[in-house]
Motif scaffolding. Structure first.
Motif, PDB file in Angstrom:
ATOM      1  N   ALA A 153       0.829  -1.210   0.000  1.00  0.00           N
ATOM      2  CA  ALA A 153       0.000   0.000   0.000  1.00  0.00           C
ATOM      3  C   ALA A 153       0.865   1.262   0.000  1.00  0.00           C
ATOM      4  O   ALA A 153       0.580   2.232  -0.712  1.00  0.00           O
ATOM      5  N   LEU A 154       1.940   1.254   0.791  1.00  0.00           N
ATOM      6  CA  LEU A 154       2.855   2.401   0.817  1.00  0.00           C
ATOM      7  C   LEU A 154       3.510   2.616  -0.545  1.00  0.00           C
ATOM      8  O   LEU A 154       3.599   3.741  -1.041  1.00  0.00           O
ATOM      9  N   LEU A 155       3.984   1.532  -1.131  1.00  0.00           N
ATOM     10  CA  LEU A 155       4.730   1.647  -2.385  1.00  0.00           C
ATOM     11  C   LEU A 155       3.826   2.124  -3.516  1.00  0.00           C
ATOM     12  O   LEU A 155       4.227   2.959  -4.340  1.00  0.00           O
TER      13      LEU A 155
ATOM     14  N   VAL B 121      11.394   8.570   3.553  1.00  0.00           N
ATOM     15  CA  VAL B 121      10.904   7.899   4.760  1.00  0.00           C
ATOM     16  C   VAL B 121      10.054   6.686   4.392  1.00  0.00           C
ATOM     17  O   VAL B 121      10.168   5.613   5.003  1.00  0.00           O
ATOM     18  N   VAL B 122       9.209   6.842   3.367  1.00  0.00           N
ATOM     19  CA  VAL B 122       8.362   5.728   2.946  1.00  0.00           C
ATOM     20  C   VAL B 122       9.197   4.577   2.402  1.00  0.00           C
ATOM     21  O   VAL B 122       8.919   3.401   2.672  1.00  0.00           O
ATOM     22  N   VAL B 123      10.243   4.895   1.647  1.00  0.00           N
ATOM     23  CA  VAL B 123      11.123   3.840   1.128  1.00  0.00           C
ATOM     24  C   VAL B 123      11.798   3.094   2.277  1.00  0.00           C
ATOM     25  O   VAL B 123      11.961   1.866   2.223  1.00  0.00           O
TER      26      VAL B 123
ATOM     27  N   ALA C 215      -3.160  -7.036  -1.913  1.00  0.00           N
ATOM     28  CA  ALA C 215      -3.736  -6.555  -0.652  1.00  0.00           C
ATOM     29  C   ALA C 215      -4.159  -5.090  -0.728  1.00  0.00           C
ATOM     30  O   ALA C 215      -5.249  -4.737  -0.249  1.00  0.00           O
ATOM     31  N   PRO C 216      -3.352  -4.183  -1.306  1.00  0.00           N
ATOM     32  CA  PRO C 216      -3.812  -2.784  -1.418  1.00  0.00           C
ATOM     33  C   PRO C 216      -5.056  -2.630  -2.287  1.00  0.00           C
ATOM     34  O   PRO C 216      -5.907  -1.786  -2.011  1.00  0.00           O
ATOM     35  N   TYR C 217      -5.186  -3.431  -3.351  1.00  0.00           N
ATOM     36  CA  TYR C 217      -6.386  -3.387  -4.172  1.00  0.00           C
ATOM     37  C   TYR C 217      -7.613  -3.761  -3.358  1.00  0.00           C
ATOM     38  O   TYR C 217      -8.664  -3.114  -3.430  1.00  0.00           O
TER      39      TYR C 217
ATOM     40  N   THR D 146      -9.766   5.327  -0.683  1.00  0.00           N
ATOM     41  CA  THR D 146      -8.363   5.701  -0.826  1.00  0.00           C
ATOM     42  C   THR D 146      -7.799   6.493   0.346  1.00  0.00           C
ATOM     43  O   THR D 146      -6.671   6.970   0.264  1.00  0.00           O
ATOM     44  N   ALA D 147      -8.534   6.667   1.426  1.00  0.00           N
ATOM     45  CA  ALA D 147      -7.965   7.302   2.615  1.00  0.00           C
ATOM     46  C   ALA D 147      -6.865   6.402   3.166  1.00  0.00           C
ATOM     47  O   ALA D 147      -7.060   5.193   3.339  1.00  0.00           O
ATOM     48  N   MET D 148      -5.701   6.973   3.459  1.00  0.00           N
ATOM     49  CA  MET D 148      -4.510   6.174   3.678  1.00  0.00           C
ATOM     50  C   MET D 148      -4.538   5.338   4.956  1.00  0.00           C
ATOM     51  O   MET D 148      -4.154   4.177   4.940  1.00  0.00           O
ATOM     52  N   VAL D 149      -4.952   5.898   6.094  1.00  0.00           N
ATOM     53  CA  VAL D 149      -4.896   5.130   7.345  1.00  0.00           C
ATOM     54  C   VAL D 149      -5.772   3.880   7.286  1.00  0.00           C
ATOM     55  O   VAL D 149      -5.300   2.768   7.558  1.00  0.00           O
TER      56      VAL D 149
END
Length: 372
Positions: free
Chosen positions: A108-110, A269-271, A295-297, A305-308
């Motif tokens: 999800a982060l990537l 930071v995300v990487v 999993a992100p799908y 699409t809200a990140m948390v």
């Protein structure tokens, strides 16, 4: 400071705010719906975890495992049964949970940081770096045990990811999504070539290496799980802390800067978080594909699409996928076992085709991340 009010307008349908799950409205019912769905997904994960403790490829029956877990009959006095449940299946179950959460959150982060719905956790060269680390350890005779192999895999993944990040950060544009993807692809291909070269003519090293590269949870020890647990926890904490900056970054670098964020720092930071999470997974079970892609799908299809919420649901979906695949890997060719990565590929490839042919889910996957 100049703020783009249209980009931060929280009214439904305003520019910069993605719709809620499958076009729903933001209201109290939607929040309750998310809670109910999260509870159902968590229940499914718990059921899969119990199944992981009960089912195996050996001759230990399900009823005997149930008796051991509930303390019935003479099951607790059976030493063989204790070894099967507590020393073999329990660490494996925790490893599947840990790997699933790590890969789901990392995926999800990537996908968010690269703005690419097809990005997966091997994109930054982490899997290739872990493989090179294991091969290096085998060649030097220092990767004879699971714990030693874990250390080599983790070191290789971290080093290669750091090189990718340094290359992508060069220049005035910083570590842009395109730079990250290109640097990861280039370094990953180079590292895989080096790994193949090292294995040429080394049949013993190849035999030791090839089972690990297939991706399997067979023989995972409790020590391996404990060793990588701190890295997964740190990675998840960084991911949750990066959720709001990532939502701003999805609106564009200029908008993110106007809101007080630093795009280059956010990506770096995300990487780091993706590297920690994926390296931990690779170190325990080898490269496991498709979890970080699918999993992100699933999370976006459920919560939007809200990140948390997306990160939380992606972690749960990843854990469920790995647990189910691992149980299936024990049963599909019993009394032998199949590598869990093979089962995930057999399940994930058709699902990926369905996603690619579904305009609704593909559009949802490619949409910008919504504001929190």
């Amino acid at each position: 400071m100049i703020v783009d009010h249209a980009a931060t307008d929280r009214r439904p349908g305003a520019r910069g705010v993605s719709p809620t799950p499958l076009g729903g409205k933001r209201n109290r019912f939607g929040t309750r719906r998310h809670v109910v769905l999260a509870a159902l997904l968590l229940l499914a994960v718990l059921v899969a975890a119990v199944a992981s403790l009960l089912f195996g490829s050996g001759d230990t029956g399900v009823w005997r495992a149930v008796q051991f877990l509930v303390g019935g009959g003479d099951a607790r006095a059976d030493e063989h049964l204790r070894i099967v449940v507590m020393d073999l299946r329990l660490p494996r179950t925790f490893a599947a949970l840990l790997i699933g959460v790590a890969l789901g959150v990392a995926g999800a982060l990537l996908q968010a940081v690269t703005r690419n719905p097809l990005a997966e956790t091997g994109l930054l060269g982490v899997n290739a770096g872990g493989a090179l680390g294991v091969v290096s350890g085998i060649m030097l005779g220092s990767a004879g045990t699971g714990t030693a192999r874990l250390g080599w895999a983790f070191a290789g993944a971290l080093i290669v990811s750091a090189v990718v990040l340094l290359i992508a950060a060069k220049g005035s544009g910083g570590a842009s999504p395109l730079r990250l993807v290109l640097a990861g692809a280039a370094i990953g291909a180079t590292v895989r070539g080096v790994t193949a070269y090292l294995l040429l003519g080394k049949q013993a090293s190849y035999d030791e290496y090839r089972w690990w590269i297939l991706g399997s949870l067979s023989g995972v020890s409790a020590e391996s799980v404990v060793d990588v647990l701190p890295f997964v926890i740190v990675g998840v904490v960084i991911a949750l802390a990066s959720a709001r900056p990532l939502s701003a970054l999805s609106l564009g670098d200029e908008t993110a800067r106007s809101l007080g964020h630093r795009p280059k720092l956010i990506r770096s930071v995300v990487v780091v978080a993706v590297t920690l999470l994926t390296a931990a997974s690779v170190a325990v079970a080898g490269p496991v594909a498709f979890v970080g892609l699918l999993a992100p799908y699933i999370a976006r299809a459920v919560v939007g699409t809200a990140m948390v919420p997306q990160l939380l649901f992606a972690g749960l979906a990843g854990a469920l996928a790995v647990l189910v695949a691992d149980v299936a890997a024990r049963l599909v060719i019993a009394p032998y076992e199949a590598p869990v990565a093979v089962l995930l590929a057999l399940i994930g490839a058709p699902l990926l085709i369905v996603l690619a042919r579904s305009p609704r889910l593909l559009t949802l996957g490619a949409s910008k991340q919504g504001a929190l």
